[in-house]
Design a protein around this motif. Structure first.
Motif, PDB file in Angstrom:
ATOM      1  N   ASP A 148       7.688 -11.546  -5.639  1.00 36.48           N
ATOM      2  CA  ASP A 148       7.540 -11.374  -7.085  1.00 36.48           C
ATOM      3  C   ASP A 148       7.764  -9.931  -7.506  1.00 36.48           C
ATOM      4  O   ASP A 148       8.502  -9.656  -8.465  1.00 36.48           O
ATOM      5  N   TYR A 149       7.124  -8.990  -6.797  1.00 35.94           N
ATOM      6  CA  TYR A 149       7.194  -7.592  -7.236  1.00 35.94           C
ATOM      7  C   TYR A 149       8.529  -6.940  -6.904  1.00 35.94           C
ATOM      8  O   TYR A 149       8.982  -6.050  -7.638  1.00 35.94           O
TER       9      TYR A 149
ATOM     10  N   VAL B 181     -10.372  -1.622 -10.917  1.00 34.54           N
ATOM     11  CA  VAL B 181     -10.434  -2.824 -10.084  1.00 34.54           C
ATOM     12  C   VAL B 181      -9.675  -2.580  -8.776  1.00 34.54           C
ATOM     13  O   VAL B 181     -10.188  -2.832  -7.679  1.00 34.54           O
ATOM     14  N   VAL B 182      -8.465  -2.086  -8.905  1.00 32.69           N
ATOM     15  CA  VAL B 182      -7.633  -1.832  -7.725  1.00 32.69           C
ATOM     16  C   VAL B 182      -8.297  -0.809  -6.807  1.00 32.69           C
ATOM     17  O   VAL B 182      -8.321  -0.977  -5.577  1.00 32.69           O
ATOM     18  N   ALA B 183      -8.853   0.242  -7.392  1.00 34.64           N
ATOM     19  CA  ALA B 183      -9.498   1.292  -6.595  1.00 34.64           C
ATOM     20  C   ALA B 183     -10.672   0.729  -5.797  1.00 34.64           C
ATOM     21  O   ALA B 183     -10.849   1.051  -4.613  1.00 34.64           O
TER      22      ALA B 183
ATOM     23  N   ILE C  20       2.202  -1.775  -4.929  1.00 33.54           N
ATOM     24  CA  ILE C  20       1.750  -3.121  -4.572  1.00 33.54           C
ATOM     25  C   ILE C  20       2.463  -3.601  -3.309  1.00 33.54           C
ATOM     26  O   ILE C  20       1.833  -4.146  -2.395  1.00 33.54           O
ATOM     27  N   VAL C  21       3.771  -3.410  -3.260  1.00 32.60           N
ATOM     28  CA  VAL C  21       4.539  -3.865  -2.098  1.00 32.60           C
ATOM     29  C   VAL C  21       4.053  -3.164  -0.830  1.00 32.60           C
ATOM     30  O   VAL C  21       3.915  -3.786   0.235  1.00 32.60           O
ATOM     31  N   SER C  22       3.765  -1.869  -0.934  1.00 35.79           N
ATOM     32  CA  SER C  22       3.269  -1.119   0.219  1.00 35.79           C
ATOM     33  C   SER C  22       1.925  -1.666   0.690  1.00 35.79           C
ATOM     34  O   SER C  22       1.690  -1.818   1.905  1.00 35.79           O
TER      35      SER C  22
ATOM     36  N   LYS D 193      -1.119  -3.750   4.677  1.00 29.37           N
ATOM     37  CA  LYS D 193      -2.504  -4.205   4.817  1.00 29.37           C
ATOM     38  C   LYS D 193      -2.648  -5.721   4.709  1.00 29.37           C
ATOM     39  O   LYS D 193      -3.168  -6.379   5.618  1.00 29.37           O
ATOM     40  N   LEU D 194      -2.225  -6.274   3.570  1.00 29.98           N
ATOM     41  CA  LEU D 194      -2.583  -7.655   3.253  1.00 29.98           C
ATOM     42  C   LEU D 194      -1.836  -8.678   4.104  1.00 29.98           C
ATOM     43  O   LEU D 194      -2.437  -9.616   4.624  1.00 29.98           O
TER      44      LEU D 194
END
Length: 250
Positions: A135-136, A29-31, A108-110, A115-116
């Motif tokens: 959260d992370y 999913v992540v990929a 995730i943080v990166s 990006k996000l």
């Protein structure tokens, strides 16, 4: 000779990500979502965002649960003063899980920082991603055994503060994203900062503000009312639990 396959469209990549999610192949999913962001743009739709978040949540929850189990076993072995070799092996296993969890949270943080968050629209989207960043970093602070704990805790606090300031300025008190942020931010104060007083103050303030505005006629609030009520119940449960803790402590 069959033609070469063309580059998958955004819709096709989303379908593949959904398919991977149904099969509980969360790495896939992540990929797919990452490829989508690289091939098109980093601004995700709500459906794409939710799929990515669920995938990361499942992967990190599995590792966090594994860490808690092994950490508990290690503490029990210390109390019983058991076999030193078993204690050493348990500690090694805990370290492996910590490495995997650290790498995943940093990934995730990166993604959020590079990006996000830069691509996010002002308002709910920006609040959501800043909350996610908090959260992370909080997860990193929860299991870190070194001096990095304070660094991660500070990063989590800064992300939550930024998200909350933005939420207060752009979202209604009863908006589920604002309430979810208040819930997780209060958990940070309780679990990481060990301050049930500040946790209760934040949770109660968010709860009271939301309850006072539940009669609003805003159509967006109506659509999200079920989520808001669920989070309000979680805030209430935490308030009762933490108030009891403080009474017991006194």
């Amino acid at each position: 000779m069959s033609p070469l396959p063309s580059r998958p469209s955004r819709a096709e990549r989303f379908y593949l990500a959904e398919l991977a999610g149904e099969a509980e192949r969360y790495e896939d999913v992540v990929a797919q979502i990452k490829d989508m962001m690289g091939s098109y743009n980093a601004r995700l739709t709500i459906e794409e965002r939710n799929l990515l978040c669920v995938a990361y949540k499942n992967m990190t929850n599995n590792l966090r649960n594994s860490w808690r189990i092994v950490d508990t076993l290690e503490q029990m072995q210390r109390i019983r003063d058991g076999d030193k070799r078993h204690l050493e092996l348990t500690r090694i296993q805990r370290g492996r899980i910590e490495t995997d969890l650290t790498n995943l949270c940093k990934e995730i943080v990166s993604l959020l920082e590079q990006k996000l968050i830069p691509a996010a629209k002002r308002g709910e989207e920006s609040v959501f991603y800043s909350k996610m960043k908090g959260d992370y970093y909080r997860y990193l602070a929860e299991f870190s055994q070194t001096e990095d704990r304070d660094k991660y805790a500070d990063s989590s606090l800064n992300a939550y503060k930024l998200a909350y300031k933005h939420a207060l300025a752009t979202l209604e008190p009863v908006h589920p994203t604002r309430l979810g942020l208040a819930l997780n931010f209060s958990v940070f104060y309780h679990d990481v900062r060990k301050s049930p007083e500040r946790a209760c103050h934040l949770a109660k303030s968010a709860f009271d503000d939301a309850v006072m505005s539940l009669d609003t006629s805003d159509p967006d609030v109506g659509q999200n009312l079920r989520d808001s009520l669920m989070i309000l119940q979680l805030l209430k449960d935490d308030l009762v639990l933490w108030a009891t803790e403080m009474q017991d402590g006194d």
